[in-house]
Motif scaffolding. Structure first.
Motif, PDB file in Angstrom:
ATOM      1  N   SER A 105       0.845  -1.200   0.000  1.00 15.53           N
ATOM      2  CA  SER A 105       0.000   0.000   0.000  1.00 15.53           C
ATOM      3  C   SER A 105       0.881   1.251   0.000  1.00 15.53           C
ATOM      4  O   SER A 105       2.098   1.174   0.235  1.00 15.53           O
ATOM      5  CB  SER A 105      -0.896   0.012   1.242  1.00 15.53           C
ATOM      6  N   VAL A 106       0.241   2.386  -0.226  1.00 19.49           N
ATOM      7  CA  VAL A 106       0.953   3.674  -0.168  1.00 19.49           C
ATOM      8  C   VAL A 106       1.623   3.810   1.197  1.00 19.49           C
ATOM      9  O   VAL A 106       2.802   4.162   1.305  1.00 19.49           O
ATOM     10  CB  VAL A 106      -0.042   4.838  -0.421  1.00 19.49           C
ATOM     11  N   TYR A 107       0.884   3.483   2.269  1.00 18.65           N
ATOM     12  CA  TYR A 107       1.414   3.573   3.637  1.00 18.65           C
ATOM     13  C   TYR A 107       2.670   2.708   3.774  1.00 18.65           C
ATOM     14  O   TYR A 107       3.708   3.165   4.267  1.00 18.65           O
ATOM     15  CB  TYR A 107       0.335   3.109   4.630  1.00 18.65           C
ATOM     16  N   GLU A 108       2.569   1.448   3.324  1.00 19.43           N
ATOM     17  CA  GLU A 108       3.691   0.513   3.483  1.00 19.43           C
ATOM     18  C   GLU A 108       4.887   0.903   2.611  1.00 19.43           C
ATOM     19  O   GLU A 108       6.040   0.674   2.986  1.00 19.43           O
ATOM     20  CB  GLU A 108       3.253  -0.925   3.188  1.00 19.43           C
ATOM     21  N   ASN A 109       4.620   1.477   1.435  1.00 20.64           N
ATOM     22  CA  ASN A 109       5.721   1.966   0.605  1.00 20.64           C
ATOM     23  C   ASN A 109       6.517   3.040   1.342  1.00 20.64           C
ATOM     24  O   ASN A 109       7.742   3.034   1.342  1.00 20.64           O
ATOM     25  CB  ASN A 109       5.182   2.529  -0.715  1.00 20.64           C
ATOM     26  N   ILE A 110       5.787   3.959   1.973  1.00 18.06           N
ATOM     27  CA  ILE A 110       6.459   5.061   2.692  1.00 18.06           C
ATOM     28  C   ILE A 110       7.186   4.518   3.929  1.00 18.06           C
ATOM     29  O   ILE A 110       8.271   4.973   4.277  1.00 18.06           O
ATOM     30  CB  ILE A 110       5.432   6.153   3.079  1.00 18.06           C
ATOM     31  N   ALA A 111       6.583   3.500   4.569  1.00 14.59           N
ATOM     32  CA  ALA A 111       7.152   2.962   5.814  1.00 14.59           C
ATOM     33  C   ALA A 111       8.344   2.035   5.577  1.00 14.59           C
ATOM     34  O   ALA A 111       9.087   1.714   6.513  1.00 14.59           O
ATOM     35  CB  ALA A 111       6.062   2.187   6.567  1.00 14.59           C
ATOM     36  N   PHE A 112       8.557   1.626   4.328  1.00 16.85           N
ATOM     37  CA  PHE A 112       9.516   0.548   4.027  1.00 16.85           C
ATOM     38  C   PHE A 112      10.909   0.796   4.632  1.00 16.85           C
ATOM     39  O   PHE A 112      11.453  -0.043   5.352  1.00 16.85           O
ATOM     40  CB  PHE A 112       9.623   0.355   2.510  1.00 16.85           C
TER      41      PHE A 112
END
Length: 375
Positions: A105-112
């Protein structure tokens, strides 16, 4: 309170964040970067601008740690970064393709990157929320990259790059995949985000309009060398060379020989049998020295009759007219066959064109309108 102008490069006491010192990069016998020295300061939005193959991406890859200089040194915050591996540098890079993870998700991409650094969950959540807010993506946090637009994907890549608060963010042709309108809007978003975060941005682009819009300073490059580093305004109004004048925007280049006629004033012999052109120049020229007058089309006026009391007035014939909505550009052939472009603003909605093809017209400009450049 008067706003202070951001110009650390004019302050001798300011220490640069990035320093290229006599950097050369060779690939076999090919010299990609040729003995290059350059300072970039903290909080700058710095643009590397030039045609394909000029070395701008090589410079960026050396900053990121994907390439090593063949000679010379690159410093980041006073430290030689040659021995620092890419993942240990306070540098992040945003690629033209965005390189998002399609299954996250967008969230997980940023959190990676934050997860890989084993950030505590509360810290990680706070930081991702901050990045989503900064890039106006809060509503899209649960979506996958294929469920959002190109412009939104671009912002996800930016948020992911900024999440770890790098000292330096490298942007490689970041807006290349966007359509013209979206690209323009995104340029202003980038500037806004850069200002809010205070991160130093270095952007690589071949799009001169993009560089001139976003950057605090622009480095114009050619064949591994920097031709000029200056603010966009100086690059446009006071180019150092014919190459820079010609590379940025539209320009007329009139070649001739200079002859001093007074204090910082020169007569330019440009065509046999024609009145010399008068140009002002702080740069000194020897009598008879070959020179080039770089003259922007918007600084050339067009008249039906010969204007009086003007230093530079040249008669010619209209060969072409380019109507660009807000502007009309007239291509006028002058004695000797050279074509000079003159631009007029179309200020009225419906106006009958004053001049048409094959018309004989006069062009005029002031002595300070052009820049006199050596060979």
């Amino acid at each position: 309170m008067a706003q202070t102008v951001f110009a650390p490069w004019d302050e001798p006491a300011e220490k640069p964040l990035i320093r290229f010192r006599n950097v050369t990069k060779r690939f076999g016998s090919f010299v990609a970067i040729d003995d290059l020295t350059l300072d970039i300061f903290e909080r700058e939005f710095f643009a590397l601008l030039g045609p394909s193959g000029c070395g701008k991406t090589t410079m960026m890859r050396m900053l990121a740690g994907f390439e090593d200089p063949t000679a010379g040194a690159i410093e980041l915050a006073g430290e030689d970064i040659a021995a620092v591996p890419p993942n240990k540098r306070a540098v992040n890079m945003m690629f033209q393709s965005y390189a998002l993870f399609p299954h996250l998700s967008v969230y997980e991409n940023i959190a990676f990157g934050l997860r890989r650094d084993k950030r505590p969950k509360a810290d990680l959540d706070d930081r991702v929320a901050e990045m989503l807010k900064l890039t106006r993506l809060e509503k899209f946090a649960r979506r996958k990259p294929h469920q959002i637009s190109g412009g939104q994907r671009q912002r996800v890549a930016l948020a992911r790059s900024l999440a770890k608060a790098p000292k330096l963010l490298l942007l490689d042709e970041p807006l290349g995949a966007l359509d013209a309108k979206l690209r323009q809007a995104t340029q202003f978003e980038l500037m806004d985000i850069q200002e809010k975060t205070g991160t130093t941005f270095v952007i690589v682009t071949h799009d001169q309009e993009e560089a001139m819009t976003v950057a605090s300073r622009v480095a114009v490059m050619d064949e591994g060398r920097i031709m000029q580093v200056a603010t966009p305004e100086r690059i446009y109004e006071a180019p150092d060379s014919v190459y820079v004048a010609d590379f940025i925007g539209e320009v007329n280049i009139v070649s001739g020989r200079a002859r001093a006629i007074g204090d910082e004033r020169y007569a330019v012999e440009w065509q046999e049998g024609q009145t010399p052109l008068i140009a002002a120049s702080e740069r000194p020229f020897a009598d008879g020295q070959p020179c080039h007058l770089a003259l922007r089309p918007e600084k050339v006026a067009i008249h039906a009759e010969q204007p009086s009391d003007i230093d530079n007035a040249v008669q010619g014939k209209i060969l072409d007219i380019a109507y660009l909505g807000n502007l009309s550009t007239y291509h006028v052939e002058v004695p000797g066959g050279q074509v000079i472009k003159a631009q007029t603003a179309n200020t009225r909605r419906i106006s009958r064109r004053s001049y048409t093809w094959e018309d004989t017209v006069w062009l005029s400009w002031t002595p300070t309108a052009g820049v006199l450049l050596p060979e």
